[in-house]
Design a protein around this motif. Sequence first.
Motif, PDB file in Angstrom:
ATOM      1  N   ALA A 123      42.753  34.113  49.150  1.00  0.00           N
ATOM      2  CA  ALA A 123      43.219  33.890  47.779  1.00  0.00           C
ATOM      3  C   ALA A 123      42.062  33.814  46.798  1.00  0.00           C
ATOM      4  O   ALA A 123      42.139  34.348  45.677  1.00  0.00           O
ATOM      5  N   ILE A 124      40.960  33.170  47.195  1.00  0.00           N
ATOM      6  CA  ILE A 124      39.793  33.090  46.320  1.00  0.00           C
ATOM      7  C   ILE A 124      39.171  34.479  46.141  1.00  0.00           C
ATOM      8  O   ILE A 124      38.812  34.878  45.021  1.00  0.00           O
ATOM      9  N   GLY A 125      39.061  35.219  47.226  1.00  0.00           N
ATOM     10  CA  GLY A 125      38.523  36.577  47.121  1.00  0.00           C
ATOM     11  C   GLY A 125      39.385  37.468  46.254  1.00  0.00           C
ATOM     12  O   GLY A 125      38.879  38.239  45.431  1.00  0.00           O
ATOM     13  N   ARG A 126      40.693  37.363  46.419  1.00  0.00           N
ATOM     14  CA  ARG A 126      41.613  38.165  45.610  1.00  0.00           C
ATOM     15  C   ARG A 126      41.532  37.783  44.136  1.00  0.00           C
ATOM     16  O   ARG A 126      41.592  38.653  43.257  1.00  0.00           O
ATOM     17  N   ALA A 127      41.375  36.487  43.866  1.00  0.00           N
ATOM     18  CA  ALA A 127      41.263  36.037  42.478  1.00  0.00           C
ATOM     19  C   ALA A 127      40.076  36.688  41.796  1.00  0.00           C
ATOM     20  O   ALA A 127      40.166  37.100  40.626  1.00  0.00           O
TER      21      ALA A 127
END
Length: 208
Positions: A123-127
């Motif tokens: 989720a952090i990478g996608r953000a």
Amino acid sequence: MGTRAKAEGLQVKQIDYYLALQSPWVYLAGRRPAEIAAQHGARLVYKPLDPAALFPRTGGKVRDERHPSRNSYAAEDRARQAKLLGVDLREPLFRSPNAAPAAYALIAAQSAGGGDLAGYVQAIGRAMWAEGKDIGDDEVIAAALASNGFDPKVADRGMLMAAETYGANLEEAVTAGVFGVPFFVTGGARFWGQDRLDMLDAHLGGRL
């Protein structure tokens, strides 16, 4: 498999996963490290660190110090890999975020347990790499925690412990021969890069 190994008194394998949440290569690794670990009954331990502190100590350079041709190739390569993996990847709006708070949150969440760590990392990478968000923003971090089953305030309670662990991860990485991210260490074997995950899988399966 993990339960059977414990029942038989066998040592469960551990995979130390050295990562930086702002890395596109960590983003491209996705859930695969966790899936490989689960398949082989291994314990995956997330060890986020600061690559800007790691590289000078291990012969590397941060992006701004690399030759433009190398940075250009890296951009081409990650775009190709994203396409092959079916992953949405765009150039980030926040190129140099303060990733330490998100790393602290990962450390605190891992210590607390009860949620989906792989989902949080993803989720952090996608953000950053797909949604144009600042991963240093408290609201972005809280949303990633909450959407993966963690208390969004977990990092606040574990801040001191997480900060100490973040620094210790760097020292441990240097000692273990880590020089980039993502990097996987299991036993005496080391694997650098999301494009070496098949080798990690083969190693754990006794095929390599």
